[in-house]
Structure formats: structure tokens, C-alpha cells
Design a protein around this motif. Structure first.
Motif, short mmCIF file in Angstrom:
data_model
loop_
_atom_site.label_atom_id
_atom_site.label_comp_id
_atom_site.label_asym_id
_atom_site.label_seq_id
_atom_site.Cartn_x
_atom_site.Cartn_y
_atom_site.Cartn_z
N LYS A 65 0.19 4.31 -0.27
CA LYS A 65 -0.42 5.50 0.36
C LYS A 65 -0.15 6.75 -0.50
O LYS A 65 -0.10 6.65 -1.71
CB LYS A 65 0.08 5.64 1.80
CG LYS A 65 -0.15 4.35 2.60
CD LYS A 65 -0.01 4.52 4.08
CE LYS A 65 -0.25 3.16 4.76
NZ LYS A 65 -0.22 3.25 6.21
N GLY B 161 2.84 -1.31 4.31
CA GLY B 161 2.85 0.11 4.00
C GLY B 161 4.28 0.57 3.75
O GLY B 161 4.85 0.38 2.68
N GLY B 162 4.91 1.13 4.80
CA GLY B 162 6.23 1.74 4.69
C GLY B 162 7.25 0.93 3.90
O GLY B 162 7.90 1.45 2.99
N HIS C 97 -9.55 1.02 4.61
CA HIS C 97 -8.29 1.20 5.33
C HIS C 97 -8.53 2.11 6.53
O HIS C 97 -9.34 3.04 6.46
CB HIS C 97 -7.23 1.80 4.40
CG HIS C 97 -5.88 1.81 5.04
ND1 HIS C 97 -5.51 2.77 5.95
CD2 HIS C 97 -4.85 0.95 4.94
CE1 HIS C 97 -4.28 2.49 6.38
NE2 HIS C 97 -3.86 1.39 5.78
N ILE D 204 -0.28 0.37 12.73
CA ILE D 204 -0.07 0.93 11.39
C ILE D 204 0.86 2.13 11.45
O ILE D 204 0.56 3.13 12.11
CB ILE D 204 -1.42 1.34 10.74
CG1 ILE D 204 -2.28 0.09 10.53
CG2 ILE D 204 -1.18 2.07 9.42
CD1 ILE D 204 -3.67 0.40 9.98
N GLY D 205 1.98 2.00 10.77
CA GLY D 205 2.93 3.12 10.67
C GLY D 205 3.59 3.49 11.99
O GLY D 205 4.24 4.53 12.09
N GLU E 158 -5.79 -5.22 10.18
CA GLU E 158 -4.77 -4.21 10.44
C GLU E 158 -5.08 -3.50 11.75
O GLU E 158 -5.87 -2.56 11.79
CB GLU E 158 -4.76 -3.17 9.31
CG GLU E 158 -4.39 -3.75 7.97
CD GLU E 158 -3.73 -2.69 7.08
OE1 GLU E 158 -2.59 -2.92 6.67
OE2 GLU E 158 -4.35 -1.65 6.84
N LEU F 148 -0.26 -6.96 4.18
CA LEU F 148 -0.51 -5.66 3.55
C LEU F 148 0.54 -4.73 4.14
O LEU F 148 0.51 -4.42 5.33
CB LEU F 148 -1.94 -5.19 3.85
CG LEU F 148 -2.38 -3.85 3.28
CD1 LEU F 148 -2.13 -3.75 1.78
CD2 LEU F 148 -3.87 -3.61 3.55
N SER G 72 2.99 -2.38 10.27
CA SER G 72 4.43 -2.46 10.49
C SER G 72 5.02 -3.83 10.13
O SER G 72 5.89 -4.33 10.85
CB SER G 72 4.78 -2.07 11.93
OG SER G 72 4.37 -0.74 12.18
N ASN H 247 0.87 -1.18 0.00
CA ASN H 247 0.00 0.00 0.00
C ASN H 247 0.91 1.22 0.00
O ASN H 247 1.53 1.54 1.01
CB ASN H 247 -0.89 -0.05 1.26
CG ASN H 247 -1.73 1.20 1.42
OD1 ASN H 247 -1.79 2.04 0.53
ND2 ASN H 247 -2.36 1.33 2.58
P1 PGA Z 1 2.65 0.12 7.64
O1 PGA Z 1 1.23 0.32 6.92
O2 PGA Z 1 3.24 -1.17 7.09
O3 PGA Z 1 3.46 1.32 7.25
O4 PGA Z 1 2.38 0.02 9.09
C1 PGA Z 1 0.35 -0.75 6.72
C2 PGA Z 1 -0.94 -0.26 6.12
O5 PGA Z 1 -1.42 0.81 6.52
O6 PGA Z 1 -1.52 -0.90 5.22
#
Ligand code: PGA
Length: 253
Positions: free
Chosen positions: A12, A234-235, A96, A173-174, A168, A232, A213, A10
């Protein structure tokens, strides 16, 4: 039941068109896929068509990060299911936590977005997850069940057959804080149990991703859990080498 691993990135609100196509090309160039995983990338709308063009003819799938539920009309800034399909998306992330918390996507709106996705044969990656306060209050499983119950209300098992669910936890997340493999497994198992209302076979087949994460150094342990079918990311999906390492997780399943 052996389910095919599924690793999604993702992106973003990151990357210009040039950066997105370079990232997509780097992922596509790596032929290393030892788990035979399905691979999905979700660029922002502006890069969707270029990324879809870049990965054409490869096994990489393309998703939009959201979609509006209406077909067309006076909905300034919104993007419709046929528009994302036209740009080359076959999948779409729906619900999300950033959409839920920052943009006001309620369960009711998400239910309509899911209906729109099914109508247009877009595969939804439907996200659910609890906040830290909800977890600390012991409400994790009830929150997830209510998000699933409301989001999926009214659909038949036949309509839901392409559905992918992403668990999630909002607090992961993040933040760099990942759920432990045990925490992820507990919720994934309960989601799979919940989905038995659509049939035991349905529940055994559905793909459930973990997000929050996911990194090169924790993907192996998370992916080793029996009910975690994918991630899934993100970073770390923004750096080709890291995402490729996660695709090639060592779960010994
Ligand atoms: P993250 O994001 O891996 O940066 O924590 C995951 C997401 O929001 O799908």
C-alpha cells in the motif's frame, strides 16, 4: 488438482525507497520456502524500480498496485502498463477495494485495466469482495459474481489464462477481522465454480487468493481450506519476519 501456493504482499502507501529495498532484501534473504510458494511483493510506484532491482535473480516477483489503461498521454499522475513493466513489474493488482471505494475504479474501468494488463503480458491479481452490508443482506455471492462478470467481460479463456483472483471481503481489510476459514472457503469454491464458464480445467487451475487481515496466527487455518491457494497480505507484509512466517504456512494440504 494441486495448485502452487501464492503469497503476495500489498505494501500500500508505505515505505520510502530505502525501507522498501530493505524489506525486499530481507524477504529475499530468507531461503525458507517450505511450501514452494510463489512470492509477490507490491511496493508503491516510487519504490517499484528499486525493489525490482533488489530482487533481481531471486524468485520474488514484483507487482504494481494499480495501472492506468491508456498507453500514454495527458493523464496527469497516472502510470501506464509499459511504465510499470519498464520499472520491473511482471504483475499488477487490479480492483483492490481501496481503489474501488476511494478512487472510483468502477467495474468498467477495471475491465479496461485488465485488458491493458493482458495486452502487455502483465499478470493481473484481480480483487473482488463484498462490504459488510452486502454480506449481512445475504448478497455476498451475487456481488462477487457481478464483479467477476463485469470485470472479466469480453475476455476469452485464452486471454485469462494467467489471471489470479483475490477474494478480499471489504469488512476484513485492515480491520483485524478475518473471514473464518469456512467463510473464505465458501466464497472461493463459488468463485471457482463461476470460473467453470471458461472450462472445468481452467477453473481447476486458477489461483484464488484470500485477503483481509491475514496474519501469522490465522494463515495456517485459512491456507488449509481446499480452494484457498494463497494470500494477499497487507499489514503483516510490511514486517519481513511476519511475511516470511506466512509464506511458510503449515497447512498440511
Ligand atoms: P490487510 O490488507 O492484510 O492489512 O487486511 C489486505 C489487503 O488490502 O490486500
Amino acid at each position: 488438482m494441486k495448485r502452487k501456493p501464492f503469497i503476495a504482499g500489498n505494501w500500500k502507501m508505505h515505505n520510502t525507497i530505502a525501507e522498501s529495498t530493505a524489506l525486499a532484501a530481507a524477504i529475499a534473504k530468507s531461503k525458507e520456502n517450505k511450501n514452494q510458494a510463489d512470492i509477490l511483493v507490491a511496493p508503491s510506484y516510487t519504490s517499484l524500480a528499486s525493489v525490482a532491482q533488489t530482487v533481481k535473480g531471486t524468485k520474488i516477483l514484483v507487482a504494481a498496485q494499480d495501472v492506468h489503461f491508456e498507453e500514454k498521454g495527458a493523464f496527469t499522475s497516472a502510470v501506464s502498463p509499459s511504465q510499470i513493466k519498464d520499472a520491473g513489474a511482471t504483475h499488477v493488482i487490479i480492483g483492490h477495494s481501496e481503489r474501488r471505494s476511494l478512487f472510483g475504479d468502477t467495474d468498467g474501468i477495471l475491465n479496461k485495466k485488465l485488458a491493458a494488463a493482458f495486452k502487455h503480458n502483465l499478470v493481473p491479481v484481480f480483487c473482488v469482495g463484498e462490504t459488510l452490508a452486502e454480506r449481512e443482506a445475504g448478497k455476498t455471492l451475487s456481488v462477487i459474481e457481478s464483479q467477476l462478470g463485469n470485470g472479466l467481460a469480453g475476455f476469452t479463456a485464452e486471454q485469462l489464462k494467467t489471471l489470479i483472483i483475490a477474494y478480499e471481503p471489504v469488512w476484513a481489510i485492515g480491520t483485524g477481522k478475518t473471514a473464518t476459514p469456512q467463510q473464505a472457503q465458501e466464497v472461493h469454491a463459488s468463485i471457482r465454480k463461476y470460473m467453470e464458464k471458461y472450462g472445468k480445467d481452467f477453473a481447476a487451475k486458477i489461483i484464488i487468493l484470500y485477503g483481509g487481515s491475514v496474519k501469522t496466527d490465522n494463515a495456517d487455518a485459512i491456507m488449509a481450506e481446499p480452494d484457498v491457494d494463497g494470500a494477499l497480505v497487507g499489514g503483516q507484509s510490511l514486517v519481513a519476519e511476519q511475511f516470511i512466517r506466512i509464506i511458510n504456512f503449515n497447512a498440511n494440504k
